[in-house]
Design a protein around this motif. Structure first.
Motif, PDB file in Angstrom:
ATOM      1  N   TRP A   1      11.114  10.135 -14.104  1.00 36.99           N
ATOM      2  CA  TRP A   1       9.925  10.897 -13.428  1.00 36.99           C
ATOM      3  C   TRP A   1       8.550   9.909 -13.374  1.00 36.99           C
ATOM      4  CZ3 TRP A   1       4.990  12.501 -14.538  1.00 36.99           C
ATOM      5  CH2 TRP A   1       4.646  13.603 -13.870  1.00 36.99           C
ATOM      6  N   PHE A   2       8.174   9.350 -14.341  1.00 38.74           N
ATOM      7  CA  PHE A   2       7.253   8.720 -14.178  1.00 38.74           C
ATOM      8  C   PHE A   2       7.530   7.279 -13.086  1.00 38.74           C
ATOM      9  CE2 PHE A   2       6.256  10.105 -18.639  1.00 38.74           C
ATOM     10  CZ  PHE A   2       4.867  10.474 -18.226  1.00 38.74           C
ATOM     11  N   GLY A   3       8.352   6.860 -12.942  1.00 41.83           N
ATOM     12  CA  GLY A   3       8.685   5.680 -11.937  1.00 41.83           C
ATOM     13  C   GLY A   3       8.636   6.415 -10.632  1.00 41.83           C
ATOM     14  N   GLY A   4       9.153   7.549 -10.549  1.00 44.51           N
ATOM     15  CA  GLY A   4       9.040   8.303  -9.231  1.00 44.51           C
ATOM     16  C   GLY A   4       7.495   8.642  -8.943  1.00 44.51           C
ATOM     17  N   LEU A   5       6.879   8.943  -9.897  1.00 44.23           N
ATOM     18  CA  LEU A   5       5.413   9.313  -9.740  1.00 44.23           C
ATOM     19  C   LEU A   5       4.518   8.075  -9.427  1.00 44.23           C
ATOM     20  CD1 LEU A   5       2.879  11.511 -10.166  1.00 44.23           C
ATOM     21  CD2 LEU A   5       2.818  10.517 -12.603  1.00 44.23           C
ATOM     22  N   ALA A   6       4.819   6.887  -9.926  1.00 43.40           N
ATOM     23  CA  ALA A   6       4.127   5.866  -9.599  1.00 43.40           C
ATOM     24  C   ALA A   6       4.506   5.071  -8.208  1.00 43.40           C
ATOM     25  CB  ALA A   6       4.393   4.625 -10.705  1.00 43.40           C
TER      26      ALA A   6
END
Length: 307
Positions: A32-37
């Motif tokens: 999720w954090f990877g997609g957010l970034a």
């Protein structure tokens, strides 16, 4: 060294499982954090930087300072697109909420098969923003469309509603009003939370249905109305698909359906003026934030809470 210090300390048996839980949580959150970034935060930051550049998607961006801001001030087509969008928002959102509230009150009266009706009325909200519905809308309001066939029975001459600058925007407003399903379901949930005893007491006092609606339903439902208003205003400012499909991407006729988002798309992907388009996107964010702030400020005068 004291006797207390000499005693062996007990191990924290819960520390190791807690660390394992934390590592598992981080592992599950990494995608999720990877997609957010990569998908959200990165492009947002890049668009902010590109808003101060001259970038045509082919050559490297060149920093130009506040040139794009100065262009906005003198861009008459941008001003026209903003005006068209404001008219669309100001007219369609109140009509949509009124239709949603009216149908929610009808369904709240305990009709048989209410689950079926609720699903049917919610369906337009799921389909209204699709390309298929926009194509269907263009056929309905075309010169040989369904509307003209119905009006022809009454002797009304045929006209292409989407090709007339005076009526083209109205067809998109009708389309947005038709997608009343989502606010209707929220209104219905809010109506179910109003105690029936208030209406019973008002009926005993001789209050009419209109008086009950004005003195009981509207004040107690005002937080729900405010919630739907903010969401639908934001959604209406972001409208794009309907205008793009109905006008063929031109915003015609005579720029009567040139929404702000459609003009932004034209500048970025038709004219390859991505630097200016990025600046327009951030201006749209400021416009939506301003309208939202005004709604929150005005809510103090008409939204009533339990406390």
């Amino acid at each position: 060294m004291s006797a207390l210090d000499a005693r062996p300390r007990k191990r924290d048996n819960h520390a190791r499982p807690r660390k394992r839980d934390n590592r598992a949580a981080v592992a599950f959150l990494l995608p999720w954090f990877g997609g957010l970034a990569l998908i959200t935060a990165g492009p947002v930051a890049a668009s902010f930087v590109l808003g101060f550049t001259d970038y045509n998607l082919i050559q490297p961006p060149r920093f130009n300072g506040l040139t794009n801001v100065h262009r906005m001030l003198s861009d008459e087509r941008l001003h026209h697109a903003f005006g068209v969008t404001v008219v669309y928002v100001v007219v369609s959102v109140p009509l949509q909420l009124a239709a949603a509230l009216g149908l929610a009150m009808l369904l709240d009266r305990g009709l048989r098969g209410m689950a079926f009706y609720r699903s049917v009325f919610y369906l337009p909200s799921l389909l209204g923003g699709s390309v298929a519905i926009a194509v269907l809308w263009r056929q309905i309001f075309g010169a040989q469309g369904l509307l003209n066939q119905v009006l022809g029975v009454a002797g009304v001459p045929d006209r292409s509603w989407i090709a007339d600058p005076d009526t083209a925007l109205s067809t998109l407003i009708v389309l947005n009003v038709w997608t009343f399903g989502a606010p209707m379901v929220i209104f219905l949930a809010g109506l179910r939370q109003i105690p029936v005893m208030y209406y019973e007491a008002a009926a005993v006092d001789g209050a009419s249905r209109w008086a009950q609606f004005r003195a009981i339903t509207m004040p107690l439902l005002s937080p729900i109305i405010f919630f739907n208003l903010v969401l639908q205003v934001i959604h209406a400012f972001q409208a794009f698909t309907q205008a793009f499909v109905v006008s063929g991407g031109s915003g015609g006729p005579s720029d009567s359906t040139l929404f702000y988002t459609l003009y932004l798309y034209q500048r970025g992907f038709n004219n390859f003026d991505m630097g200016y388009a990025s600046a327009l996107a951030w201006l749209l964010l400021l416009i939506i934030a301003t309208f939202t702030a005004v709604n929150f400020w005005a809510a103090r005068h008409w939204v009533f809470y339990d406390d």
